[in-house]
Design a protein around this motif. Sequence first.
Motif, PDB file in Angstrom:
ATOM      1  N   ARG A 312       0.796  -1.228   0.000  1.00 22.18           N
ATOM      2  CA  ARG A 312       0.000   0.000   0.000  1.00 22.18           C
ATOM      3  C   ARG A 312       0.829   1.278   0.000  1.00 22.18           C
ATOM      4  O   ARG A 312       0.519   2.235  -0.718  1.00 22.18           O
ATOM      5  CB  ARG A 312      -0.916   0.002   1.229  1.00 22.18           C
ATOM      6  N   TRP A 313       1.904   1.324   0.787  1.00 22.82           N
ATOM      7  CA  TRP A 313       2.526   2.599   1.100  1.00 22.82           C
ATOM      8  C   TRP A 313       3.338   3.260  -0.009  1.00 22.82           C
ATOM      9  O   TRP A 313       3.396   4.492  -0.063  1.00 22.82           O
ATOM     10  CB  TRP A 313       3.374   2.460   2.362  1.00 22.82           C
ATOM     11  N   PRO A 314       3.998   2.537  -0.916  1.00 20.95           N
ATOM     12  CA  PRO A 314       4.786   3.240  -1.940  1.00 20.95           C
ATOM     13  C   PRO A 314       3.993   4.277  -2.721  1.00 20.95           C
ATOM     14  O   PRO A 314       4.468   5.404  -2.918  1.00 20.95           O
ATOM     15  CB  PRO A 314       5.285   2.099  -2.840  1.00 20.95           C
ATOM     16  N   GLU A 315       2.792   3.940  -3.133  1.00 22.78           N
ATOM     17  CA  GLU A 315       1.984   4.897  -3.900  1.00 22.78           C
ATOM     18  C   GLU A 315       1.566   6.080  -3.036  1.00 22.78           C
ATOM     19  O   GLU A 315       1.559   7.229  -3.493  1.00 22.78           O
ATOM     20  CB  GLU A 315       0.741   4.193  -4.474  1.00 22.78           C
ATOM     21  N   VAL A 316       1.210   5.807  -1.783  1.00 21.48           N
ATOM     22  CA  VAL A 316       0.822   6.877  -0.871  1.00 21.48           C
ATOM     23  C   VAL A 316       1.993   7.823  -0.633  1.00 21.48           C
ATOM     24  O   VAL A 316       1.837   9.050  -0.630  1.00 21.48           O
ATOM     25  CB  VAL A 316       0.313   6.299   0.462  1.00 21.48           C
ATOM     26  N   VAL A 317       3.179   7.263  -0.423  1.00 23.66           N
ATOM     27  CA  VAL A 317       4.367   8.075  -0.180  1.00 23.66           C
ATOM     28  C   VAL A 317       4.677   8.949  -1.391  1.00 23.66           C
ATOM     29  O   VAL A 317       4.973  10.148  -1.261  1.00 23.66           O
ATOM     30  CB  VAL A 317       5.572   7.192   0.169  1.00 23.66           C
ATOM     31  N   ARG A 318       4.580   8.384  -2.576  1.00 25.44           N
ATOM     32  CA  ARG A 318       4.823   9.165  -3.793  1.00 25.44           C
ATOM     33  C   ARG A 318       3.809  10.296  -3.926  1.00 25.44           C
ATOM     34  O   ARG A 318       4.162  11.430  -4.247  1.00 25.44           O
ATOM     35  CB  ARG A 318       4.781   8.256  -5.033  1.00 25.44           C
ATOM     36  N   ALA A 319       2.550   9.999  -3.671  1.00 25.54           N
ATOM     37  CA  ALA A 319       1.498  11.011  -3.788  1.00 25.54           C
ATOM     38  C   ALA A 319       1.691  12.138  -2.779  1.00 25.54           C
ATOM     39  O   ALA A 319       1.422  13.306  -3.066  1.00 25.54           O
ATOM     40  CB  ALA A 319       0.125  10.363  -3.610  1.00 25.54           C
ATOM     41  N   ALA A 320       2.171  11.775  -1.584  1.00 20.52           N
ATOM     42  CA  ALA A 320       2.362  12.770  -0.534  1.00 20.52           C
ATOM     43  C   ALA A 320       3.646  13.559  -0.707  1.00 20.52           C
ATOM     44  O   ALA A 320       3.803  14.636  -0.139  1.00 20.52           O
ATOM     45  CB  ALA A 320       2.373  12.084   0.837  1.00 20.52           C
ATOM     46  N   GLY A 321       4.575  13.026  -1.492  1.00 14.95           N
ATOM     47  CA  GLY A 321       5.859  13.688  -1.665  1.00 14.95           C
ATOM     48  C   GLY A 321       6.755  13.591  -0.452  1.00 14.95           C
ATOM     49  O   GLY A 321       7.668  14.406  -0.273  1.00 14.95           O
ATOM     50  N   ALA A 322       6.507  12.612   0.441  1.00 13.66           N
ATOM     51  CA  ALA A 322       7.329  12.449   1.630  1.00 13.66           C
ATOM     52  C   ALA A 322       8.730  12.006   1.227  1.00 13.66           C
ATOM     53  O   ALA A 322       8.902  11.209   0.308  1.00 13.66           O
ATOM     54  CB  ALA A 322       6.708  11.420   2.568  1.00 13.66           C
ATOM     55  N   ARG A 323       9.722  12.510   1.952  1.00 16.74           N
ATOM     56  CA  ARG A 323      11.112  12.137   1.667  1.00 16.74           C
ATOM     57  C   ARG A 323      11.929  12.239   2.936  1.00 16.74           C
ATOM     58  O   ARG A 323      11.541  12.897   3.898  1.00 16.74           O
ATOM     59  CB  ARG A 323      11.706  13.050   0.585  1.00 16.74           C
ATOM     60  N   VAL A 324      13.076  11.564   2.936  1.00 12.10           N
ATOM     61  CA  VAL A 324      13.989  11.634   4.073  1.00 12.10           C
ATOM     62  C   VAL A 324      14.621  13.016   4.106  1.00 12.10           C
ATOM     63  O   VAL A 324      15.064  13.534   3.074  1.00 12.10           O
ATOM     64  CB  VAL A 324      15.079  10.560   3.958  1.00 12.10           C
ATOM     65  N   GLU A 325      14.624  13.634   5.298  1.00 14.49           N
ATOM     66  CA  GLU A 325      15.173  14.986   5.438  1.00 14.49           C
ATOM     67  C   GLU A 325      16.282  14.997   6.470  1.00 14.49           C
ATOM     68  O   GLU A 325      16.264  14.222   7.394  1.00 14.49           O
ATOM     69  CB  GLU A 325      14.059  15.947   5.844  1.00 14.49           C
TER      70      GLU A 325
END
Length: 325
Positions: A312-325
């Motif tokens: 589930r999460w890869p698509e959600v992460v891409r849509a949200a634009g979340a990234r390691v900071e």
Amino acid sequence: MPVPTRRGLLAAGLALASAPAWAQPAGAWPDRPLRLIIPVAPGGSLDIIGRVLAKRLTATLGQTVVAENMAGAGSNIAFEHVAKARPDGYTLLVGSDVLAINPAIFPKLGYDPARDFVAVAEAVRAPQVLVVRNGLEARDLPGFLALAKEAEGRLTLASQGNGSLGHLAGALLATASGARWTHVPYRGGGPAVVDLAGGHVDALLVTLPAAIEQIRGDRIRALAVTSATRHPALPDVPTVAESGFPGFEVVTWQGIVAPAGTPAPVVETLAAAITAALAEPEVAGQLRAQAFEVTGTGPGAFGELLRAEVKRWPEVVRAAGARVE
């Protein structure tokens, strides 16, 4: 169908543990202390559930279960440690949604959540809560978002860590609202809540049990929860969905996993002990008082959940634009 009793569940697990199909090490399992790895710093929701279960399992299994915090690298240090541990039932992990999220956040990992772990038992679920320092002017979610837009990225929003559900919920909220802020990752919910109460950050998205006592003590202020409906522990706090973002729902799950290859009888024994502990009124009451929803599902259902979450999460992460900071 009669409901299994705590004694019956545990007896069934222990019977499995003595089955001839299990190639046991010398002596009956367990014959020495167990380690329960908690992948965050003390004080967060994973730390709470880990220590509750360690205490109950110590009493049930007749061996000390040592709760050990191993924070860092978005929980990846702990995850890799357990993934590479000997699969003999003596090293366990308090796992959560982060285990399934991290492959979509971090480019290189030393483990695969679907391949390197076996689900033992889901313990609890809980929403995230948006909390702010008492000096912040915002009194509700719309006010917080307006303040964030005015600040043009200078407002700080903390989370349990890079790749945490709080981090992801914040990214989803930023995408939905158009607001911006500076993300401040911590090594667990406990330190983040302490810093928020001290006024060192402006706001925090964190699993509700990690913040509930500080909210009740009026040391921080709750603006919204990420569950589909209001939470019984905070009936006056609206959901993100009813605050202008219909359909917004982010809920954490937490439970015990073991290294892949751990003998099935050991997994079943552990699952029986955990689900029996969670069914005890004293334990369930303690966890509900901390704003957890007690689930107590076994290896089959928990394994299905883990595999579904990894997908589930890869698509959600891409849509949200979340990234390691």
